[in-house]
Design an enzyme around this catalytic site. Structure first.
Site, PDB file in Angstrom:
ATOM      1  N   ASP A 192       0.810  -1.217   0.000  1.00  0.00           N
ATOM      2  CA  ASP A 192       0.000   0.000   0.000  1.00  0.00           C
ATOM      3  C   ASP A 192       0.844   1.268   0.000  1.00  0.00           C
ATOM      4  O   ASP A 192       0.536   2.235  -0.696  1.00  0.00           O
ATOM      5  CB  ASP A 192      -0.934   0.018   1.216  1.00  0.00           C
ATOM      6  CG  ASP A 192      -2.237  -0.718   0.936  1.00  0.00           C
ATOM      7  OD1 ASP A 192      -2.276  -1.519  -0.022  1.00  0.00           O
ATOM      8  OD2 ASP A 192      -3.212  -0.500   1.684  1.00  0.00           O
ATOM      9  N   ASN A 251      -5.576  -1.965  -4.464  1.00  0.00           N
ATOM     10  CA  ASN A 251      -6.710  -1.959  -3.539  1.00  0.00           C
ATOM     11  C   ASN A 251      -6.359  -1.183  -2.278  1.00  0.00           C
ATOM     12  O   ASN A 251      -6.791  -1.528  -1.176  1.00  0.00           O
ATOM     13  CB  ASN A 251      -7.125  -3.390  -3.191  1.00  0.00           C
ATOM     14  CG  ASN A 251      -8.514  -3.458  -2.559  1.00  0.00           C
ATOM     15  OD1 ASN A 251      -9.295  -2.506  -2.625  1.00  0.00           O
ATOM     16  ND2 ASN A 251      -8.820  -4.579  -1.932  1.00  0.00           N
ATOM     17  N   ASP A 286     -10.245  -2.356  12.099  1.00  0.00           N
ATOM     18  CA  ASP A 286      -9.272  -3.295  11.537  1.00  0.00           C
ATOM     19  C   ASP A 286      -8.913  -4.398  12.521  1.00  0.00           C
ATOM     20  O   ASP A 286      -8.329  -5.415  12.132  1.00  0.00           O
ATOM     21  CB  ASP A 286      -8.008  -2.558  11.097  1.00  0.00           C
ATOM     22  CG  ASP A 286      -8.213  -1.797   9.796  1.00  0.00           C
ATOM     23  OD1 ASP A 286      -9.216  -2.070   9.099  1.00  0.00           O
ATOM     24  OD2 ASP A 286      -7.387  -0.920   9.472  1.00  0.00           O
ATOM     25  N   GLU A 317     -11.391  -4.181   2.118  1.00  0.00           N
ATOM     26  CA  GLU A 317     -10.784  -4.918   0.996  1.00  0.00           C
ATOM     27  C   GLU A 317     -11.698  -6.026   0.489  1.00  0.00           C
ATOM     28  O   GLU A 317     -11.680  -6.385  -0.677  1.00  0.00           O
ATOM     29  CB  GLU A 317      -9.428  -5.485   1.414  1.00  0.00           C
ATOM     30  CG  GLU A 317      -8.302  -4.486   1.427  1.00  0.00           C
ATOM     31  CD  GLU A 317      -8.236  -3.629   2.667  1.00  0.00           C
ATOM     32  OE1 GLU A 317      -7.211  -2.999   2.909  1.00  0.00           O
ATOM     33  OE2 GLU A 317      -9.241  -3.566   3.417  1.00  0.00           O
ATOM     34  N   HIS A 335      -5.488  -9.059   3.420  1.00  0.00           N
ATOM     35  CA  HIS A 335      -4.394  -9.298   4.366  1.00  0.00           C
ATOM     36  C   HIS A 335      -4.884  -9.582   5.781  1.00  0.00           C
ATOM     37  O   HIS A 335      -4.321 -10.409   6.492  1.00  0.00           O
ATOM     38  CB  HIS A 335      -3.453  -8.086   4.366  1.00  0.00           C
ATOM     39  CG  HIS A 335      -4.122  -6.775   4.635  1.00  0.00           C
ATOM     40  ND1 HIS A 335      -3.619  -5.851   5.515  1.00  0.00           N
ATOM     41  CD2 HIS A 335      -5.271  -6.213   4.143  1.00  0.00           C
ATOM     42  CE1 HIS A 335      -4.409  -4.785   5.542  1.00  0.00           C
ATOM     43  NE2 HIS A 335      -5.417  -4.983   4.725  1.00  0.00           N
ATOM     44  N   ARG A 336      -5.936  -8.900   6.203  1.00  0.00           N
ATOM     45  CA  ARG A 336      -6.386  -9.064   7.588  1.00  0.00           C
ATOM     46  C   ARG A 336      -7.087 -10.410   7.811  1.00  0.00           C
ATOM     47  O   ARG A 336      -7.016 -10.977   8.907  1.00  0.00           O
ATOM     48  CB  ARG A 336      -7.275  -7.904   8.015  1.00  0.00           C
ATOM     49  CG  ARG A 336      -6.574  -6.568   7.865  1.00  0.00           C
ATOM     50  CD  ARG A 336      -6.839  -5.590   8.971  1.00  0.00           C
ATOM     51  NE  ARG A 336      -6.083  -4.350   8.740  1.00  0.00           N
ATOM     52  CZ  ARG A 336      -4.830  -4.148   9.085  1.00  0.00           C
ATOM     53  NH1 ARG A 336      -4.161  -5.109   9.706  1.00  0.00           N
ATOM     54  NH2 ARG A 336      -4.224  -3.003   8.827  1.00  0.00           N
ATOM     55  N   LYS A 375       0.413  -6.420   1.873  1.00  0.00           N
ATOM     56  CA  LYS A 375      -0.279  -5.130   1.825  1.00  0.00           C
ATOM     57  C   LYS A 375       0.099  -4.246   3.005  1.00  0.00           C
ATOM     58  O   LYS A 375       0.234  -3.029   2.862  1.00  0.00           O
ATOM     59  CB  LYS A 375      -1.791  -5.366   1.789  1.00  0.00           C
ATOM     60  CG  LYS A 375      -2.645  -4.120   1.640  1.00  0.00           C
ATOM     61  CD  LYS A 375      -4.110  -4.519   1.505  1.00  0.00           C
ATOM     62  CE  LYS A 375      -5.033  -3.323   1.556  1.00  0.00           C
ATOM     63  NZ  LYS A 375      -4.897  -2.445   0.391  1.00  0.00           N
TER      64      LYS A 375
END
Length: 425
Positions: free
Chosen positions: A55, A97, A299, A327, A379-380, A405
């Site tokens: 990112d 993204n 997040d 995302e 990613h999360r 990311k």
């Protein structure tokens, strides 16, 4: 950046407390704010403690395409030299993204005299941006996004307008931050006001204001939903970026699920990022609250939800509707993948997520559940569900490279703590 990762990683539960010293990467949120403000400033700024990830690389690349000089003295630093304004790029800006980069630059490029297209990948083209575009239009800026999502076309005249601009921030606080960071380039003072009191993750607006002031902006909070920004522009400065609180949630999760101790080198109360509030919730495991309001630590919700699967009682996550436009639809993704581990483990209730905790999962390492976790390019989802693999045998994370990311060294971190990862397909 790490070497290429395999298509999948199978995780072997360590069956012991994990201990060690781990330094979380720099904050993505603060890094992208600092990169933009340094690019808009006249002179050279030195950014330390920065995150180098997909990112932030996309943000830096876009800024260089607009005439900013960005150097990388070491793995956690940027040297940014700007002229006090951005130049029109020769091609559309591609931001993958990266939500922060896309929203922030959509407003920032409106200060350019020229036409700029802000675009992203197929996932970004599904993420709403119309409220921000409508706000720019109200300032007299020619902007449009036919689908309500990127790509966005801005036909700037070098003026960011003046007066009052109202913004609906119920979907994302990033819309507010984007307007605030561009507002010092107004023709006069600009008042940024929420159309309602609802705002996703208000703490991130506080991060924006702190960064703006560090770069010389004059911004005054008139009330809970109104800010007055003076047309000062920005001044180059040296700026240190704190570690990423969202990344820290995985380390706190490791402690909770394995009974270990991870030294992060920074106390939870030293973070200024809103996700740090998750530490107290995670520390309450295995007796996490029955209701968790995730509105101001969005997040961290996937992390807490995976941990909640092992809790002593069910947990309902509320205030998380905004997770549907991240995302991926994170409410649905988390529910789907928890149910892949054990059917009925999670359910969507409107925009709430209910995790039907099963303490018996803590003893599941001896039985193979054979769960191949879909990560949805998110990613999360990948990092959160890796935590389940610390307690349950048979967890495989697909597309582990998506963690690049925000946390490129995530898997190396786990290996460093003694977690066995087996490459697979």
């Amino acid at each position: 950046m790490p070497n290429a990762l395999p298509p999948a990683y199978a995780i072997t539960p360590p069956n012991r407390p994990l201990t060690g010293r781990v330094s979380p990467p720099g904050s993505k949120s603060i890094t992208n704010r600092a990169l933009l403000l340094a690019a808009l400033a006249e002179g050279t700024s030195h950014l330390t403690g920065a995150l180098k990830s997909k990112d932030t690389v996309l943000m830096a690349r876009a800024l260089t395409e607009m005439g900013v000089i960005i150097e990388e003295p070491d793995a956690t630093s940027f040297r940014v030299t700007g002229t006090g304004k951005l130049a029109a790029p020769s091609a559309p800006l591609f931001l993958g993204n990266a939500g922060t980069a896309t929203r922030f630059l959509t407003a920032a490029v409106a200060t350019i005299d020229g036409i700029v297209v802000v675009d992203g990948d197929e996932d970004m083209r599904l993420r709403p941006i119309l409220p921000l575009v409508d706000a720019l239009k109200s300032l007299g800026i020619d902007a449009d996004c036919p689908t309500g999502c990127p790509p966005v076309t801005i036909r700037g005249t070098g003026s960011f307008g003046a007066g009052r601009v109202e913004i609906d921030a119920s979907l994302s606080s990033q819309y507010v931050s984007a307007l605030l960071m561009a507002a010092p380039f107004g023709d006069g003072p600009i008042e940024v006001a929420l159309t309602g009191k609802e705002i996703g993750a208000r703490g991130y607006v506080d991060l924006t204001l702190a960064a703006m002031r560090a770069f010389g902006a004059q911004v005054e909070a008139r009330d809970d939903g109104t800010w007055l920004v003076q047309p000062t522009g920005y001044k180059a400065t040296d700026f240190h970026i704190e570690p990423d609180a969202s990344a820290a949630t995985y380390l706190w999760g490791i402690e909770a699920l394995t009974g270990g101790r991870i030294d992060l080198g920074v106390a939870a109360d030293a973070f200024t990022q809103p996700d740090a509030a998750a530490q107290a919730v995670i520390a309450s495991f295995p007796n996490m609250p029955e209701i968790i309001d995730g509105s101001q630590m969005q997040d961290a919700v996937p992390t807490m939800a995976v941990i909640a699967a092992f809790n002593n009682r069910p947990v309902r996550f509320v205030g998380i509707a905004n997770l549907r436009v991240k995302e991926t639809d994170r409410i649905r993704a988390v529910a789907n993948e928890l149910n892949r581990i054990r059917p009925g483990l999670a359910v969507e209730d409107g925009d709430d997520l209910i995790v039907h905790a099963d303490p018996g999962l803590m003893q599941a390492a001896q039985r193979n559940v054979t769960s191949r976790i879909e990560t949805y390019h998110d990613h999360r989802i990948a990092m959160s569900f890796a935590l389940a693999g610390l307690r349950i045998g048979g967890i495989t994370i697909l597309d582990p490279a998506c963690t690049g990311k925000t946390y490129p060294d995530y898997w190396e971190m786990l290996k460093g703590l003694g977690v066995e990862l087996t490459a697979g397909n």
